[in-house]
Design a protein around this motif. Structure first.
Motif, PDB file in Angstrom:
ATOM      1  N   MET A   1     -19.413 -56.701   9.924  1.00 31.63           N
ATOM      2  CA  MET A   1     -19.234 -56.511   8.498  1.00 31.63           C
ATOM      3  C   MET A   1     -18.775 -55.070   8.262  1.00 31.63           C
ATOM      4  SD  MET A   1     -22.024 -56.970   5.429  1.00 31.63           S
ATOM      5  CE  MET A   1     -22.332 -58.640   5.918  1.00 31.63           C
ATOM      6  N   LYS A   2     -17.769 -54.937   7.438  1.00 36.61           N
ATOM      7  CA  LYS A   2     -17.271 -53.599   7.124  1.00 36.61           C
ATOM      8  C   LYS A   2     -18.320 -52.840   6.324  1.00 36.61           C
ATOM      9  CE  LYS A   2     -12.484 -54.738   7.390  1.00 36.61           C
ATOM     10  NZ  LYS A   2     -11.161 -54.287   7.105  1.00 36.61           N
ATOM     11  N   ASN A   3     -18.328 -51.510   6.517  1.00 35.71           N
ATOM     12  CA  ASN A   3     -19.317 -50.716   5.805  1.00 35.71           C
ATOM     13  C   ASN A   3     -18.813 -49.292   5.597  1.00 35.71           C
ATOM     14  OD1 ASN A   3     -20.345 -48.824   7.988  1.00 35.71           O
ATOM     15  ND2 ASN A   3     -20.711 -50.794   8.973  1.00 35.71           N
ATOM     16  N   ASN A   4     -19.540 -48.573   4.763  1.00 33.29           N
ATOM     17  CA  ASN A   4     -19.224 -47.182   4.421  1.00 33.29           C
ATOM     18  C   ASN A   4     -20.261 -46.211   4.971  1.00 33.29           C
ATOM     19  OD1 ASN A   4     -16.953 -47.859   2.778  1.00 33.29           O
ATOM     20  ND2 ASN A   4     -18.390 -48.569   1.216  1.00 33.29           N
ATOM     21  N   ILE A   5     -20.949 -46.587   6.019  1.00 30.03           N
ATOM     22  CA  ILE A   5     -22.052 -45.770   6.527  1.00 30.03           C
ATOM     23  C   ILE A   5     -21.577 -44.388   6.969  1.00 30.03           C
ATOM     24  CG2 ILE A   5     -23.832 -45.566   8.306  1.00 30.03           C
ATOM     25  CD1 ILE A   5     -24.092 -48.657   8.131  1.00 30.03           C
ATOM     26  N   LYS A   6     -20.515 -44.332   7.732  1.00 29.40           N
ATOM     27  CA  LYS A   6     -20.041 -43.040   8.232  1.00 29.40           C
ATOM     28  C   LYS A   6     -19.676 -42.111   7.076  1.00 29.40           C
ATOM     29  CE  LYS A   6     -17.000 -41.030  11.682  1.00 29.40           C
ATOM     30  NZ  LYS A   6     -16.052 -41.307  12.766  1.00 29.40           N
ATOM     31  N   ALA A   7     -18.974 -42.626   6.077  1.00 25.37           N
ATOM     32  CA  ALA A   7     -18.579 -41.810   4.923  1.00 25.37           C
ATOM     33  C   ALA A   7     -19.802 -41.363   4.122  1.00 25.37           C
ATOM     34  CB  ALA A   7     -17.619 -42.598   4.035  1.00 25.37           C
ATOM     35  N   LEU A   8     -20.739 -42.265   3.909  1.00 23.22           N
ATOM     36  CA  LEU A   8     -21.944 -41.913   3.159  1.00 23.22           C
ATOM     37  C   LEU A   8     -22.790 -40.903   3.926  1.00 23.22           C
ATOM     38  CD1 LEU A   8     -22.832 -45.448   1.813  1.00 23.22           C
ATOM     39  CD2 LEU A   8     -22.322 -43.443   0.410  1.00 23.22           C
ATOM     40  N   ARG A   9     -22.835 -41.058   5.235  1.00 24.81           N
ATOM     41  CA  ARG A   9     -23.572 -40.118   6.067  1.00 24.81           C
ATOM     42  C   ARG A   9     -22.970 -38.713   5.931  1.00 24.81           C
ATOM     43  NH1 ARG A   9     -22.778 -38.519  11.066  1.00 24.81           N
ATOM     44  NH2 ARG A   9     -21.279 -40.147  11.629  1.00 24.81           N
ATOM     45  N   ALA A  10     -21.655 -38.645   5.901  1.00 22.55           N
ATOM     46  CA  ALA A  10     -20.968 -37.352   5.746  1.00 22.55           C
ATOM     47  C   ALA A  10     -21.257 -36.740   4.376  1.00 22.55           C
ATOM     48  CB  ALA A  10     -19.472 -37.530   5.947  1.00 22.55           C
ATOM     49  N   VAL A  11     -21.235 -37.555   3.337  1.00 23.57           N
ATOM     50  CA  VAL A  11     -21.518 -37.065   1.978  1.00 23.57           C
ATOM     51  C   VAL A  11     -22.930 -36.468   1.905  1.00 23.57           C
ATOM     52  CG1 VAL A  11     -21.945 -37.826  -0.409  1.00 23.57           C
ATOM     53  CG2 VAL A  11     -19.907 -38.617   0.813  1.00 23.57           C
ATOM     54  N   HIS A  12     -23.859 -37.087   2.617  1.00 20.68           N
ATOM     55  CA  HIS A  12     -25.253 -36.640   2.600  1.00 20.68           C
ATOM     56  C   HIS A  12     -25.544 -35.607   3.695  1.00 20.68           C
ATOM     57  CE1 HIS A  12     -26.848 -39.371  -0.498  1.00 20.68           C
ATOM     58  NE2 HIS A  12     -25.852 -40.143  -0.115  1.00 20.68           N
ATOM     59  N   HIS A  13     -24.500 -35.175   4.396  1.00 17.65           N
ATOM     60  CA  HIS A  13     -24.621 -34.137   5.433  1.00 17.65           C
ATOM     61  C   HIS A  13     -25.666 -34.493   6.488  1.00 17.65           C
ATOM     62  CE1 HIS A  13     -22.094 -31.750   2.825  1.00 17.65           C
ATOM     63  NE2 HIS A  13     -22.948 -31.941   1.847  1.00 17.65           N
ATOM     64  N   LEU A  14     -25.593 -35.737   6.962  1.00 19.47           N
ATOM     65  CA  LEU A  14     -26.518 -36.207   7.990  1.00 19.47           C
ATOM     66  C   LEU A  14     -25.771 -36.451   9.290  1.00 19.47           C
ATOM     67  CD1 LEU A  14     -28.492 -38.880   5.933  1.00 19.47           C
ATOM     68  CD2 LEU A  14     -29.387 -36.698   6.744  1.00 19.47           C
ATOM     69  N   THR A  15     -26.373 -36.069  10.395  1.00 24.29           N
ATOM     70  CA  THR A  15     -25.829 -36.444  11.691  1.00 24.29           C
ATOM     71  C   THR A  15     -26.297 -37.859  12.010  1.00 24.29           C
ATOM     72  OG1 THR A  15     -27.754 -35.659  12.934  1.00 24.29           O
ATOM     73  CG2 THR A  15     -25.983 -34.041  12.499  1.00 24.29           C
ATOM     74  N   GLN A  16     -25.713 -38.442  13.029  1.00 28.17           N
ATOM     75  CA  GLN A  16     -26.168 -39.768  13.451  1.00 28.17           C
ATOM     76  C   GLN A  16     -27.635 -39.713  13.869  1.00 28.17           C
ATOM     77  OE1 GLN A  16     -23.218 -40.623  16.453  1.00 28.17           O
ATOM     78  NE2 GLN A  16     -22.013 -41.871  15.036  1.00 28.17           N
ATOM     79  N   ASP A  17     -28.006 -38.655  14.563  1.00 31.32           N
ATOM     80  CA  ASP A  17     -29.404 -38.500  14.991  1.00 31.32           C
ATOM     81  C   ASP A  17     -30.356 -38.396  13.804  1.00 31.32           C
ATOM     82  OD1 ASP A  17     -29.157 -38.570  17.814  1.00 31.32           O
ATOM     83  OD2 ASP A  17     -28.475 -36.493  17.824  1.00 31.32           O
ATOM     84  N   GLU A  18     -29.971 -37.623  12.799  1.00 33.15           N
ATOM     85  CA  GLU A  18     -30.829 -37.449  11.624  1.00 33.15           C
ATOM     86  C   GLU A  18     -30.992 -38.762  10.863  1.00 33.15           C
ATOM     87  OE1 GLU A  18     -29.848 -32.755  10.656  1.00 33.15           O
ATOM     88  OE2 GLU A  18     -28.561 -34.324   9.806  1.00 33.15           O
ATOM     89  N   LEU A  19     -29.886 -39.496  10.705  1.00 30.32           N
ATOM     90  CA  LEU A  19     -29.974 -40.785  10.013  1.00 30.32           C
ATOM     91  C   LEU A  19     -30.833 -41.759  10.809  1.00 30.32           C
ATOM     92  CD1 LEU A  19     -29.214 -42.663   7.710  1.00 30.32           C
ATOM     93  CD2 LEU A  19     -27.087 -43.193   8.930  1.00 30.32           C
ATOM     94  N   ALA A  20     -30.634 -41.789  12.112  1.00 33.44           N
ATOM     95  CA  ALA A  20     -31.430 -42.675  12.967  1.00 33.44           C
ATOM     96  C   ALA A  20     -32.918 -42.365  12.839  1.00 33.44           C
ATOM     97  CB  ALA A  20     -30.972 -42.545  14.418  1.00 33.44           C
ATOM     98  N   GLU A  21     -33.248 -41.086  12.824  1.00 35.78           N
ATOM     99  CA  GLU A  21     -34.650 -40.682  12.691  1.00 35.78           C
ATOM    100  C   GLU A  21     -35.227 -41.133  11.350  1.00 35.78           C
ATOM    101  OE1 GLU A  21     -37.089 -36.537  12.511  1.00 35.78           O
ATOM    102  OE2 GLU A  21     -35.526 -36.709  14.050  1.00 35.78           O
ATOM    103  N   GLN A  22     -34.468 -40.957  10.273  1.00 35.85           N
ATOM    104  CA  GLN A  22     -34.952 -41.375   8.947  1.00 35.85           C
ATOM    105  C   GLN A  22     -35.171 -42.877   8.870  1.00 35.85           C
ATOM    106  OE1 GLN A  22     -33.008 -39.901   5.433  1.00 35.85           O
ATOM    107  NE2 GLN A  22     -32.678 -37.878   6.326  1.00 35.85           N
ATOM    108  N   LEU A  23     -34.356 -43.635   9.609  1.00 38.85           N
ATOM    109  CA  LEU A  23     -34.447 -45.093   9.564  1.00 38.85           C
ATOM    110  C   LEU A  23     -35.348 -45.667  10.645  1.00 38.85           C
ATOM    111  CD1 LEU A  23     -30.664 -45.825   8.988  1.00 38.85           C
ATOM    112  CD2 LEU A  23     -32.488 -45.948   7.286  1.00 38.85           C
TER     113      LEU A  23
END
Length: 65
Positions: A1-23
């Motif tokens: 499924m297409k998504n906007n995760i990468k763009a939203l992550r950039a807007v919120h200034h999160l790295t992949q590691d930081e987002l993974a930790e939050q989730l």
């Protein structure tokens, strides 16, 4: 499924590691989501919407075949 995760992550200034930790998921899960190789559970989709302060529909783009 297409998504906007990468763009939203950039807007919120999160790295992949930081987002993974939050989730409470692995960085590999974030990579798979961003590359559209993995569709999240509804629980994970709700967690993403909370982190990004938006609706699930703003993150995921549903396209019928």
């Amino acid at each position: 499924m297409k998504n906007n995760i990468k763009a939203l992550r950039a807007v919120h200034h999160l790295t992949q590691d930081e987002l993974a930790e939050q989730l409470n998921v692995s960085r590999q899960t974030i990579i798979s989501l961003e590359k559209e190789r993995y569709n999240p559970s509804i629980t994970l989709a709700f967690k993403l919407s909370r982190v990004f302060h938006c609706q699930i529909e703003d993150i995921f783009i549903y396209e019928e075949d």
